[in-house]
Design an enzyme around this catalytic site. Structure first.
Site, PDB file in Angstrom:
ATOM      1  N   HIS A  97      -4.004 -10.021   5.719  1.00 37.18           N
ATOM      2  CA  HIS A  97      -3.543  -8.813   5.277  1.00 37.18           C
ATOM      3  C   HIS A  97      -2.118  -8.848   4.954  1.00 37.18           C
ATOM      4  CE1 HIS A  97      -3.218  -4.195   6.428  1.00 37.18           C
ATOM      5  NE2 HIS A  97      -2.059  -4.685   6.787  1.00 37.18           N
ATOM      6  N   GLU A  98      -1.363  -9.579   5.852  1.00 28.95           N
ATOM      7  CA  GLU A  98       0.152  -9.561   5.370  1.00 28.95           C
ATOM      8  C   GLU A  98       0.549 -10.203   4.169  1.00 28.95           C
ATOM      9  OE1 GLU A  98       2.000  -7.360   7.033  1.00 28.95           O
ATOM     10  OE2 GLU A  98       0.326  -6.813   8.393  1.00 28.95           O
ATOM     11  N   HIS A 111       0.175  -8.026   1.298  1.00 30.30           N
ATOM     12  CA  HIS A 111       1.338  -7.260   1.318  1.00 30.30           C
ATOM     13  C   HIS A 111       2.306  -7.819   0.413  1.00 30.30           C
ATOM     14  CE1 HIS A 111       0.390  -3.580   3.490  1.00 30.30           C
ATOM     15  NE2 HIS A 111       0.416  -4.157   4.547  1.00 30.30           N
ATOM     16  N   GLU A 164      -2.167   0.141   2.924  1.00 34.99           N
ATOM     17  CA  GLU A 164      -2.903  -0.614   4.158  1.00 34.99           C
ATOM     18  C   GLU A 164      -4.374  -1.026   3.769  1.00 34.99           C
ATOM     19  OE1 GLU A 164      -1.647  -1.671   7.156  1.00 34.99           O
ATOM     20  OE2 GLU A 164      -0.232  -1.946   6.148  1.00 34.99           O
TER      21      GLU A 164
END
Length: 361
Positions: A140-141, A144, A191
């Protein structure tokens, strides 16, 4: 990748598919793209962005984490370091960003940085999640980072703190809060994109679901059920009347993240699409084609997404929007009944009867 390229080829646990040259466009949520475009069009945003680019204390942030957190590496939190390299290998992120573990009992993770992204996870998160759940979070990060979200996330953190400091100045924080509100709206959408990146890295939808459930209810998996958790999302979307729709908007405005049940439902929905399967089969947008991307196409995709959302939503407010768009008659009556929770009966003129106490039913 510039670090750990050889070791990353041996992904721990099981074989995972890799996506060479994948563009963030492949997994970005349409609402993420449209919200970011709208943010950039916000009056004064370009001026603020250019000014803050040179003023943000990024070097100070890096020194702060270096001095008061634990940097992940082969000798510290080695399992997280391996996950990070794996995630960068799978998403083909050329440079592995530095990662830190920060002492904080609240489960959280973030990707910040203007020039180069850095990833920070809290001890509360590390202690809460198992290996596969944590792998999705690391992915997930990294998502980003690949999408370039860290720049705007850093500005959001800075402006949120600045708004608190200048709140005593008459009208001093009005412009700042307008930009903060727009940034929060975009970040909530981003997100959803990063959740998709996490699934592409972990390639285990159940682990992604478990991680989101734990963020909502803690480390009590034996007391929780994925289907029941997702049913909460359906109830949240469909329940109540227009008053509840307004309250939902008010509740989410100060948040940087969407509600966990909503995130879980959105991710489960995407995992069942042909779009996700095509990516897993190796058919996806590539970075080499990013320069040829049409802004008009991005807007069109976003518009199609919002049209479909309004069309399929069970939310009372979205139902009213459909009625307006469809030219519904007696809109005043529909609006009144939606706000009061009353339903018109089939009697002539739509008048409600009275009960024994004389009150209108």
């Amino acid at each position: 990748m510039t670090e750990g390229n050889d070791s990353a080829r041996h992904l721990p646990g099981r074989e995972r598919r890799r996506f060479p040259g994948i563009s963030s466009r492949a997994y970005e949520h349409p609402a993420d793209r449209s919200a970011l475009v709208a943010l950039r069009k916000l009056s004064g945003f370009d001026t603020v962005f250019k000014a803050l680019s040179g003023l943000l204390p990024e070097r100070s942030l890096r020194l702060l984490f270096l001095s008061d957190s634990v940097r992940v590496g082969d000798e510290q939190f080695a399992h997280l370091h391996h996950m990070l390299r794996d995630a960068c290998y799978i998403l083909d992120l050329e440079k592995v960003p530095p990662m830190y573990v920060n002492q904080d009992p609240k489960p959280n993770a973030m990707c910040i940085g203007m020039d180069e992204p850095i990833i920070v996870v809290t001890t509360g998160l590390v202690e809460l999640l198992d290996e596969e759940e944590m792998r999705a979070v690391v992915g997930h990060e990294v998502g980003h980072a690949l999408s370039g979200h860290s720049v705007y996330r850093t500005i959001l953190l800075f402006l949120t703190n600045l708004a608190l400091k200048v709140a005593w100045i008459p009208l001093g924080n009005v412009a700042i809060m307008a930009i903060v509100t727009a940034l929060r709206e975009w970040f909530r959408k981003s997100e959803l994109s990063a959740d998709r990146a996490g699934l592409l890295v972990g390639q285990d939808i159940q682990a992604s679901m478990r991680g989101l459930m734990k963020l909502a209810g803690g480390n009590h998996l034996h007391e929780m059920n994925v289907d029941a958790f997702l049913a909460q999302a359906d109830e949240y979307e469909a329940g109540g009347d227009l008053r509840d729709s307004v309250l939902k908007i008010m509740n989410v405005l100060p948040r940087s993240h969407p509600f966990t049940t909503v995130r879980a439902a959105e991710l489960r929905k995407w995992a069942a699409t042909r779009e996700y399967q095509r990516i897993m089969d190796g058919h996806y947008d590539r970075r080499e084609d990013d320069g040829d991307t049409s802004v008009a196409d991005s807007f069109r995709q976003s518009a199609n997404h919002y049209s479909e959302t309004v069309r399929n939503s069970k939310d009372p407010l979205m139902g009213l929007v459909r009625d307006i768009a469809g030219g519904a008659g007696d809109l005043g009556g529909k609006l009144r009944d939606s706000f009061t929770g009353r339903r018109q009966n089939g009697s002539a003129g739509g008048q409600g009867g009275q009960d024994e106490t004389g009150s209108t039913s």
